[in-house]
Write a protein that holds these residues in place. Sequence first.
Motif, mmCIF file in Angstrom:
data_model
loop_
_atom_site.group_PDB
_atom_site.id
_atom_site.type_symbol
_atom_site.label_atom_id
_atom_site.label_comp_id
_atom_site.label_asym_id
_atom_site.label_seq_id
_atom_site.Cartn_x
_atom_site.Cartn_y
_atom_site.Cartn_z
ATOM 1 N N THR A 1 0.795 -1.197 -0.086
ATOM 2 C CA THR A 1 -0.061 -0.030 -0.116
ATOM 3 C C THR A 1 0.811 1.223 -0.030
ATOM 4 O O THR A 1 0.670 2.390 -0.988
ATOM 5 C CB THR A 1 -0.646 0.012 1.284
ATOM 6 N N PHE A 2 1.921 1.373 0.819
ATOM 7 C CA PHE A 2 2.850 2.393 0.806
ATOM 8 C C PHE A 2 3.514 2.697 -0.406
ATOM 9 O O PHE A 2 3.787 3.955 -0.989
ATOM 10 C CB PHE A 2 3.906 2.294 2.084
ATOM 11 N N ARG A 3 3.833 1.674 -1.183
ATOM 12 C CA ARG A 3 4.516 1.812 -2.433
ATOM 13 C C ARG A 3 3.541 2.075 -3.579
ATOM 14 O O ARG A 3 4.036 3.093 -4.209
ATOM 15 C CB ARG A 3 5.124 0.193 -2.827
ATOM 16 N N THR B 1 -9.899 -9.162 5.557
ATOM 17 C CA THR B 1 -11.221 -9.060 5.150
ATOM 18 C C THR B 1 -10.888 -8.499 3.683
ATOM 19 O O THR B 1 -9.980 -8.479 3.025
ATOM 20 C CB THR B 1 -11.860 -7.550 5.575
ATOM 21 N N ARG B 2 -12.117 -8.312 2.782
ATOM 22 C CA ARG B 2 -12.074 -8.014 1.251
ATOM 23 C C ARG B 2 -12.327 -6.793 0.927
ATOM 24 O O ARG B 2 -12.416 -6.606 -0.311
ATOM 25 C CB ARG B 2 -13.180 -9.121 0.691
ATOM 26 N N LEU B 3 -11.681 -5.961 1.848
ATOM 27 C CA LEU B 3 -11.962 -4.501 1.547
ATOM 28 C C LEU B 3 -10.809 -3.974 0.635
ATOM 29 O O LEU B 3 -10.010 -4.652 0.415
ATOM 30 C CB LEU B 3 -11.845 -3.672 2.979
ATOM 31 N N ASP B 4 -10.995 -2.768 0.246
ATOM 32 C CA ASP B 4 -9.945 -2.391 -0.579
ATOM 33 C C ASP B 4 -8.422 -2.324 0.135
ATOM 34 O O ASP B 4 -8.594 -1.896 1.477
ATOM 35 C CB ASP B 4 -10.343 -1.013 -1.097
ATOM 36 N N THR B 5 -7.395 -2.678 -0.515
ATOM 37 C CA THR B 5 -6.274 -2.610 0.132
ATOM 38 C C THR B 5 -5.757 -1.396 0.810
ATOM 39 O O THR B 5 -5.269 -1.398 2.184
ATOM 40 C CB THR B 5 -5.200 -3.069 -0.905
#
Length: 642
Positions: A36-38, A114-118
């Motif tokens: 996510t940071f990248r 969970t299947r949420l957005d990354t």
Amino acid sequence: MQTGENEQALRKVIDLTRFISLAILFIHFYLCCFTTFRSWGLSVTIVNRLLLPVSQLFIFQSMLWAKAGSLITLLISLLGSKGKKDEKICLGTIITYCLTGLLLFWLSGFVLDTRLDTGFKAILYIGLTMVGYLLLLSGLSLLFRRLKLRSGEDVFNLENETFPQEERLLENEYSVNLPAMYRLKGKVRKSWINIINPFRGTLICGSPGSGKSYFVIRHIITQHIRKGFSMLVYDFKYDDLTKIVYNTLLRYGHLYPVRPSLYVIDLEKAMHRANPLGPETMLDITDALDASRTIMLGLNREWIKKQGDFFVESPINFVTAIMWFLRKYENGRFCTLPHVIELAQADYHELFTLLSKEPQIQALIDPFISAWKNEAFDQLEGQIASAKISLARLSSPQLYYVLSGNDLSLDINDPQAPKIVCLANDPQKAQVNGAVLSLYINRINKLVNQKGRQKCSLIFDEFPTIYFNGIDNLIATARSNRVAVTLAVQDHSQLKKEYGRDQAEVIMNIVGNVISGQVSGDTAKQLSERFGKINQQKESVSINSSDTSVSRSTQLDLAIPPSKIAGLSSGHFVGMVADDPTVKIEHKVFHNEIQNDHQAIAEEERNYQDIPPVRPADPDLILSCYQQIRDDIHQLINTLAN
């Protein structure tokens, strides 16, 4: 050491430890959410190269290890913190912060599954973890700043003033054992009040309603009867104690080697009759002097403090001379108190003519005869009138009838014929009746305090209402003769009022066993000092704008303060018992609640039998006895005058 350099160094160490805690957590976030940071463009090459070897450490191999490491270093940093202590911090707030923080800190990891957005998952995970971390930091900071003061929990210092008490039942053939409950450091424990040596004297103090009779005296009576004591009971409020004596004797009288007889001397309603001046008990003139002093001081209680004065000793000598004259006349045929009263009222000429015929009382009556012959009538009236007026108060048919009989001898602890004698008084007529009953007590005291007699118990309820000449000597010497003395008083000041300061102090200090209910004033202070001191923890708090300091110390303080004795509830008693060479008592002082089985006592009292009448009330017989005594004196005067 409490120096500025050390405190500054400590703060730096704390800051460093907390920085490490945050560093571990941030590195964990970066490694856990690296993708996510990248994607956000927050990945820096040089940072990646620096963190690459760090990521190989075992602590970052698992989310649990990373969070645990961060949490442990946070705790270490808080252990060394020195925030301002505050007793107002609520424990519930601390628990709420810590529990909520722990739940968010540890359960935030489930967001990653969970299947949420990354990106959203990363923000939510980091946010929940940080909120949990901050809540934990706040809760733990409050925990280490919370100040717990003992003084706030125990406002009246109740627990601090508790001490160990005797929990063993120590019983012998003479003992009185009272079950009790006491508190020790917040716990209720069972104990016993073991009066294993009642012959050293027992003093029971307590204001009206404190439970002297119900919790203590009734058990002394019942246990001593069960153990075969002969007994004298002064029942101030007849028949409260006499009924207990009668029914206990019915139940346990068979335990005596020789079953004792019960006698009740009631000056209002004739039960048994007894002559306290029986000639067989008056062996020499000192016995007459002792009896005269008892009756005169009993009738004039203010004279007790003036013993030795001319106008106090003169009436006593006058009555002594009459008593001894009647004792010597026809071998004591008329030696009774009613005859003494009637003879004292005779005309001076007739009276001194009679008394001068007895050589043994010549020294006693010479001052009176001299004043009479020299016509110093004012002096003579001052010497004799007070005696005549005092004795005249006893002139009643009922008293004459009881005092002139011979139903019993007063040697109550004769092994061959033991007795239990109850002396009945009436609070409405305590002054006059108390003087006569004091004479009975004086004569019984002379007879029981001898060797080779049966064990004996003398119980005096409301002791200041009678005058017992020589009570201190009885307590001091009767121990070897197995005579147990029990005195019940309401207060030391009452004892001083009736007996004088010196005698009251001797009585208070000579007894070995003391049991006290609620008392106040000097009595409470004296008892408190007698019970001694114990080690108590003291706490002091100093609060300023930057710091709060608590100091605790241990010091000796009164085991039972006067204020606590003054506030005792009914049934609660303090005291000290005396031990015996064969049975040592380590914990002699007690502060407890005596345990009575109220239901069993109430059931027992419902089944009590009434004291049966000894003889039918016959007013004609009583008046006949009264007139006979008056005729005896007239006949005596006429016979000797001729």
